[in-house]
Design an enzyme around this catalytic site. Structure first.
Site, mmCIF file in Angstrom:
data_model
loop_
_atom_site.group_PDB
_atom_site.id
_atom_site.type_symbol
_atom_site.label_atom_id
_atom_site.label_comp_id
_atom_site.label_asym_id
_atom_site.label_seq_id
_atom_site.Cartn_x
_atom_site.Cartn_y
_atom_site.Cartn_z
ATOM 1 N N LYS A 137 -5.865 13.766 0.811
ATOM 2 C CA LYS A 137 -5.265 13.755 -0.533
ATOM 3 C C LYS A 137 -4.804 15.153 -0.921
ATOM 4 O O LYS A 137 -3.743 15.330 -1.514
ATOM 5 C CB LYS A 137 -6.274 13.222 -1.561
ATOM 6 N N LYS A 167 -3.142 3.155 8.223
ATOM 7 C CA LYS A 167 -4.016 1.996 8.055
ATOM 8 C C LYS A 167 -3.524 1.121 6.901
ATOM 9 O O LYS A 167 -2.871 1.618 5.973
ATOM 10 C CB LYS A 167 -5.472 2.421 7.864
ATOM 11 N N LYS A 200 -4.481 -0.520 0.143
ATOM 12 C CA LYS A 200 -3.959 -0.949 -1.149
ATOM 13 C C LYS A 200 -3.127 0.137 -1.807
ATOM 14 O O LYS A 200 -2.358 -0.116 -2.701
ATOM 15 C CB LYS A 200 -5.098 -1.374 -2.063
HETATM 16 P P1 AMP Z 1 -12.208 0.266 0.121
HETATM 17 O O1 AMP Z 1 -11.328 -0.833 -0.290
HETATM 18 O O2 AMP Z 1 -11.497 1.532 0.476
HETATM 19 O O3 AMP Z 1 -13.398 0.431 -0.769
HETATM 20 O O4 AMP Z 1 -12.823 -0.232 1.504
HETATM 21 C C1 AMP Z 1 -13.778 -1.244 1.542
HETATM 22 C C2 AMP Z 1 -14.188 -1.486 2.953
HETATM 23 O O5 AMP Z 1 -13.072 -1.999 3.697
HETATM 24 C C3 AMP Z 1 -14.663 -0.229 3.678
HETATM 25 O O6 AMP Z 1 -15.735 -0.562 4.544
HETATM 26 C C4 AMP Z 1 -13.454 0.171 4.475
HETATM 27 O O7 AMP Z 1 -13.799 0.903 5.616
HETATM 28 C C5 AMP Z 1 -12.840 -1.186 4.843
HETATM 29 N N1 AMP Z 1 -11.393 -1.074 5.067
HETATM 30 C C6 AMP Z 1 -10.456 -0.634 4.185
HETATM 31 N N2 AMP Z 1 -9.217 -0.653 4.744
HETATM 32 C C7 AMP Z 1 -9.390 -1.086 6.019
HETATM 33 C C8 AMP Z 1 -8.489 -1.326 7.124
HETATM 34 N N3 AMP Z 1 -7.175 -1.106 7.023
HETATM 35 N N4 AMP Z 1 -9.017 -1.780 8.282
HETATM 36 C C9 AMP Z 1 -10.349 -2.019 8.400
HETATM 37 N N5 AMP Z 1 -11.246 -1.804 7.403
HETATM 38 C C10 AMP Z 1 -10.777 -1.358 6.230
#
Ligand code: AMP
Ligand code: TRP
Length: 329
Positions: free
Chosen positions: A111, A193, A196
């Protein structure tokens, strides 16, 4: 029974990466482990949020936990702010975290590198709060996607630091990263990756996407000109990402088997098969979500979860404060 804990920070709608990298695993583990799954609403506000949108995303996240198969009779499901001890331990841990350690966290560094303005202090110190989220429950394992591994490693270092300085206070947890699907990539740019915060919505399939929209996103996924369904993330990142998605949504079917199934077939056929898998998964989740979202099961789930989590968290916080000499009675 070994204990497991994880959280999701729903700053946007949950997507296929969250499902494959995290949620689906929580569901698989809930029979074998004592599962704690929470919604990280404090972490959400480390970046600016629209209050109405945040509230909707948080509610959707609880509903999606259940719609994806987490069972409140097996797993403890709760909202981070319902457990005040978590934030308090977060502060205590923050006071034991070196700035050098926080400076090394890639999520923050990325960031900074993008020259985003107005990055908050909360964003910078959030790995300390994440460590508290974890250590307060003494879990054995923390199932997360690849991007969170570094934060769990810092958590381990911090647990050891406390244990060395103040006596055994915390269990040192292990990150659990699944072999398939730990990093689902964007459909429109397989070098990034799926996220959102993706500027380009076409690369990210949301769990609540209309099925036609989801299908379109998969059908227009970026591939290559090699015309060969082969798992080769270096030379064929787009196709490899689709293979990963297909495998994960087919009980981890081996990549070699998928390659064989689509030998001699075009990318169109393969994408169609992937989009069918994705739509089957989404349609099942959405049907359950629609039954849950306006029912009182959400409130009951969070109330029960908070009661159970608070018992553990408050006891641990007291123990830590006592060990640090912060209690006077
Ligand atoms: P977050 O939405 O960033 O809080 O992520 C929630 C969970 O989803 C965490 O364990 C992340 O590592 C996993 N996660 C988020 N994006 C991805 C992705 N593109 N591929 C695999 N896991 C993901
Ligand atoms: N930082 C995690 C993410 O962005 C969410 C999270 C917060 C978390 N606290 C946690 C995950 C504790 C596992 C354990 O995805």
């Amino acid at each position: 029974m070994k204990r497991m804990l994880s959280g999701i920070k729903p700053t946007g709608q949950l997507h296929l990466g969250n499902y494959i990298g995290a949620l689906k695993n929580f569901v698989n583990y809930q029979d074998e482990y004592e599962m704690f799954a929470f919604i990280a609403n404090l972490h959400c506000i480390t970046t600016a949020q629209d209050p109405n949108e945040l509230q909707k995303n948080l509610k959707d996240c609880v509903a999606l936990y259940l719609a994806c198969g987490l069972d409140p009779n097996k797993a403890t499901i709760f909202l981070q702010t319902d457990i005040k001890a978590q934030a308090q331990l977060g502060y205590i841990i923050c006071c034991h975290t070196y700035m050098g350690e926080l400076n090394r966290m890639t999520q923050f560094k990325d960031k900074m590198a993008k020259n985003e303005t107005n990055l908050s202090g909360g964003l910078y110190t959030y790995p300390a709060l994440m460590a508290a989220d974890i250590l307060i429950y003494d879990p054995d394992y923390v199932p997360v996607g690849d991007d969170q591994k570094q934060h769990v490693e810092l958590t381990r270092d911090l647990a050891e630091r406390f244990n060395n300085k103040y006596g055994e206070l915390f269990k040192v947890p292990e990150p659990l990263i699944s072999k398939v699907g730990a990093r689902i990539m964007s459909l429109s740019d397989p070098s990034k990756k799926m996220s959102k915060s993706d500027d380009n919505d076409k690369g990210c399939v949301y769990l609540l996407d209309d099925l036609n929209v989801a299908k379109k996103k998969v059908m227009s996924a970026v591939t290559d000109s090699l015309a060969n369904v082969k798992y080769d993330p270096i030379n064929q990142p787009g196709i490899s990402n689709l293979i990963q998605i297909y495998s994960s949504l087919s009980n981890n079917m081996p990549y070699a088997e998928i390659e064989k199934m689509f030998e001699g077939k075009g990318y169109g056929d393969f994408k169609k098969a992937v989009s069918e898998k994705v739509c089957e998964t989404l349609s099942d989740i959405q049907e359950k979500y629609n039954n849950i979202i306006n029912s009182d099961i959400l409130e009951k789930t969070l109330n029960d979860g908070a009661t159970k989590a608070n018992l553990i968290a408050e006891e641990k916080l007291k123990k830590v404060q006592k060990a640090l000499g912060m209690e006077i009675l």
